[in-house]
Design a protein around this motif. Sequence first.
Motif, PDB file in Angstrom:
ATOM      1  N   GLY A  69     -13.734  -6.943   4.007  1.00  0.00           N
ATOM      2  CA  GLY A  69     -13.950  -6.501   2.598  1.00  0.00           C
ATOM      3  C   GLY A  69     -12.695  -5.365   2.280  1.00  0.00           C
ATOM      4  N   ASP A  70     -13.371  -4.259   1.722  1.00  0.00           N
ATOM      5  CA  ASP A  70     -12.465  -3.327   1.341  1.00  0.00           C
ATOM      6  C   ASP A  70     -11.615  -2.649   2.227  1.00  0.00           C
ATOM      7  OD1 ASP A  70     -13.406  -3.478  -1.310  1.00  0.00           O
ATOM      8  OD2 ASP A  70     -14.872  -2.022  -1.128  1.00  0.00           O
ATOM      9  N   TYR A  71     -11.981  -2.617   3.650  1.00  0.00           N
ATOM     10  CA  TYR A  71     -11.385  -1.986   4.814  1.00  0.00           C
ATOM     11  C   TYR A  71     -10.220  -2.968   5.115  1.00  0.00           C
ATOM     12  CZ  TYR A  71     -15.562   0.722   5.004  1.00  0.00           C
ATOM     13  OH  TYR A  71     -16.482   1.537   4.812  1.00  0.00           O
ATOM     14  N   LEU A  72     -10.351  -4.228   4.990  1.00  0.00           N
ATOM     15  CA  LEU A  72      -9.327  -5.032   5.334  1.00  0.00           C
ATOM     16  C   LEU A  72      -8.076  -5.108   4.285  1.00  0.00           C
ATOM     17  CD1 LEU A  72      -7.705  -7.591   6.886  1.00  0.00           C
ATOM     18  CD2 LEU A  72      -9.569  -8.886   5.725  1.00  0.00           C
ATOM     19  N   SER A  73      -8.688  -5.065   2.919  1.00  0.00           N
ATOM     20  CA  SER A  73      -7.666  -4.910   1.712  1.00  0.00           C
ATOM     21  C   SER A  73      -6.790  -3.346   2.000  1.00  0.00           C
ATOM     22  CB  SER A  73      -8.329  -4.777   0.509  1.00  0.00           C
ATOM     23  OG  SER A  73      -9.300  -5.875   0.325  1.00  0.00           O
ATOM     24  N   LEU A  74      -7.355  -2.476   2.269  1.00  0.00           N
ATOM     25  CA  LEU A  74      -6.537  -1.390   2.512  1.00  0.00           C
ATOM     26  C   LEU A  74      -5.621  -1.293   3.519  1.00  0.00           C
ATOM     27  CD1 LEU A  74      -9.429   1.509   1.972  1.00  0.00           C
ATOM     28  CD2 LEU A  74      -7.774   0.846   0.577  1.00  0.00           C
ATOM     29  N   VAL A  75      -5.966  -2.074   4.746  1.00  0.00           N
ATOM     30  CA  VAL A  75      -4.956  -2.088   5.772  1.00  0.00           C
ATOM     31  C   VAL A  75      -3.997  -3.097   5.397  1.00  0.00           C
ATOM     32  CG1 VAL A  75      -4.552  -2.867   8.189  1.00  0.00           C
ATOM     33  CG2 VAL A  75      -6.678  -1.589   7.597  1.00  0.00           C
ATOM     34  N   THR A  76      -4.144  -4.224   4.607  1.00  0.00           N
ATOM     35  CA  THR A  76      -3.112  -5.051   4.179  1.00  0.00           C
ATOM     36  C   THR A  76      -2.121  -4.353   3.090  1.00  0.00           C
ATOM     37  OG1 THR A  76      -4.275  -5.922   2.609  1.00  0.00           O
ATOM     38  CG2 THR A  76      -4.377  -7.122   4.674  1.00  0.00           C
ATOM     39  N   LEU A  77      -2.882  -3.553   2.393  1.00  0.00           N
ATOM     40  CA  LEU A  77      -2.013  -2.642   1.399  1.00  0.00           C
ATOM     41  C   LEU A  77      -1.051  -1.798   2.121  1.00  0.00           C
ATOM     42  CD1 LEU A  77      -1.455  -1.237  -1.285  1.00  0.00           C
ATOM     43  CD2 LEU A  77      -3.413   0.107  -1.038  1.00  0.00           C
ATOM     44  N   GLY A  78      -1.382  -1.071   3.317  1.00  0.00           N
ATOM     45  CA  GLY A  78      -0.818  -0.243   4.116  1.00  0.00           C
ATOM     46  C   GLY A  78       0.591  -1.000   4.724  1.00  0.00           C
ATOM     47  N   PHE A  79       0.379  -2.035   5.345  1.00  0.00           N
ATOM     48  CA  PHE A  79       1.080  -2.842   5.711  1.00  0.00           C
ATOM     49  C   PHE A  79       2.149  -3.372   5.016  1.00  0.00           C
ATOM     50  CE2 PHE A  79       2.602  -7.642   6.025  1.00  0.00           C
ATOM     51  CZ  PHE A  79       3.816  -7.330   7.134  1.00  0.00           C
ATOM     52  N   GLY A  80       1.734  -3.524   3.641  1.00  0.00           N
ATOM     53  CA  GLY A  80       2.906  -3.840   2.379  1.00  0.00           C
ATOM     54  C   GLY A  80       3.737  -2.489   2.273  1.00  0.00           C
ATOM     55  N   LEU A  81       3.193  -1.403   2.390  1.00  0.00           N
ATOM     56  CA  LEU A  81       3.910  -0.044   1.862  1.00  0.00           C
ATOM     57  C   LEU A  81       4.847   0.333   3.008  1.00  0.00           C
ATOM     58  CD1 LEU A  81       1.037   2.000   0.546  1.00  0.00           C
ATOM     59  CD2 LEU A  81       2.700   0.777  -0.765  1.00  0.00           C
ATOM     60  N   ILE A  82       4.367  -0.168   4.236  1.00  0.00           N
ATOM     61  CA  ILE A  82       5.177   0.275   5.380  1.00  0.00           C
ATOM     62  C   ILE A  82       6.535  -0.623   5.496  1.00  0.00           C
ATOM     63  CG2 ILE A  82       5.472  -0.066   7.886  1.00  0.00           C
ATOM     64  CD1 ILE A  82       2.419   0.830   8.078  1.00  0.00           C
ATOM     65  N   THR A  83       6.246  -2.122   5.279  1.00  0.00           N
ATOM     66  CA  THR A  83       7.296  -2.988   5.104  1.00  0.00           C
ATOM     67  C   THR A  83       8.576  -2.613   4.091  1.00  0.00           C
ATOM     68  OG1 THR A  83       5.919  -4.954   5.703  1.00  0.00           O
ATOM     69  CG2 THR A  83       8.068  -5.333   4.637  1.00  0.00           C
ATOM     70  N   LEU A  84       7.815  -2.298   2.959  1.00  0.00           N
ATOM     71  CA  LEU A  84       8.806  -1.720   1.931  1.00  0.00           C
ATOM     72  C   LEU A  84       9.685  -0.384   2.228  1.00  0.00           C
ATOM     73  CD1 LEU A  84       9.752  -2.063  -1.033  1.00  0.00           C
ATOM     74  CD2 LEU A  84       7.879  -0.562  -1.762  1.00  0.00           C
ATOM     75  N   TYR A  85       9.051   0.607   2.886  1.00  0.00           N
ATOM     76  CA  TYR A  85       9.657   1.645   3.311  1.00  0.00           C
ATOM     77  C   TYR A  85      10.793   1.269   4.469  1.00  0.00           C
ATOM     78  CZ  TYR A  85      10.209   6.215   5.669  1.00  0.00           C
ATOM     79  OH  TYR A  85      10.796   7.510   6.111  1.00  0.00           O
ATOM     80  N   ALA A  86      10.430   0.461   5.202  1.00  0.00           N
ATOM     81  CA  ALA A  86      11.319  -0.186   6.402  1.00  0.00           C
ATOM     82  C   ALA A  86      12.479  -0.635   5.549  1.00  0.00           C
ATOM     83  CB  ALA A  86      10.631  -1.021   7.410  1.00  0.00           C
TER      84      ALA A  86
END
Length: 375
Positions: A111-128
């Motif tokens: 649910g929401d917990y998985l969504s938040l982790v995938t959101l964080g992965f996207g932000l980390i990739t963009l930062y990298a």
Amino acid sequence: MRHARDWVPILFVALFAYPFLPFAESNRGAQFTILFVYAILALALNVVMGYTGLLHLGIAAFFGIGAYTVGILTVPFFPFQQSFLVAAVAAMVISATVGVITTAPILRLRGDYLSLVTLGFGLITLYAIRNLDAITEGTKGLNPIEAGPLPGVSEDADFSAVQVHSNWGTRWYKYPYLYFIILGTLGMVMLFLRNLERSRLGRAWVALREDELAATCMGLNPARLKLAAIALGAGLAGLAGAFYAMALGTTGNPQAYDFTLSMIMVCCVILGGLGNRSGVLLGVFLLMGFDRIATNLLDNYLQEQFDAGARTYYKVSGWKIIIFGSVLILMMRFRPEGLLPETRHQRELHPDAEKKEEPQINAENADQDRKPSLN
């Protein structure tokens, strides 16, 4: 809804014929090319979100990984100098591998917990991407991307002999040659996903989406099914990113792969119909087509009609966010299953409509039984 998918072959035929029409423009054709890329990306998200029921908010990260993989393998100042085919395959493999590696540790989340982790992965990739200047050139992007189509074929191959209109390019990565390639790839992705839906794996994904506990009791392995969906979705997103970089001739600004793109793809899937390939295609053409094509046409028309000058309130592009939001609110209120919903979702959300159709179908069958037989 029985014939709702009949429009898809007609659409593909019309799009294939477009470059041969006398009024076809190369600029408009290039916009259609990017639209096809986003359609592949939305179908990739539909595998994860529509088939398996995992709300993934980082699909744009795999899109960016695919684009930068092609850039790294093809631009002149790196020593690899690979053809586009090799780079595109590498983009798919690397994106799928990253998807599996980053998802495996979080399979227990829902649910929401998985969504938040995938959101964080996207932000980390963009930062990298932004900060690895030695590899990604930061905000400037990698360019020029002008690889040959196949190993051993130069990017300077001249296509002048097959030109039908004067606005056709002379290189394979120019309009309309890349237009045809991406359109054909989109068609193959649609056919592949159709066959996958009917396969054992596709039915297992749907079972997992409907009830994970019941699917587990039936002997299915949720972890493997989720990883398979993520791998396929990430691989298709990487392919879309590879085409995107090739179509633009550059990876562009990293901002093109941010969270906003992920949310737009989620909106396309929901607007068209969750889990329905034809619906997702319709959602992309409505939402992204309005954003990239229709707004420019409407802006030019209003400027000519009202001589608006610099007044932004006469520009549809200045109101498109409000239009998007209003459409989504209305969709969630009156048609939450989407414009072309999957049959199962349609029955769940509108059981009364299904009951009304049954007497009509039975009456039609009774009329057919009354007809005299020719035998």
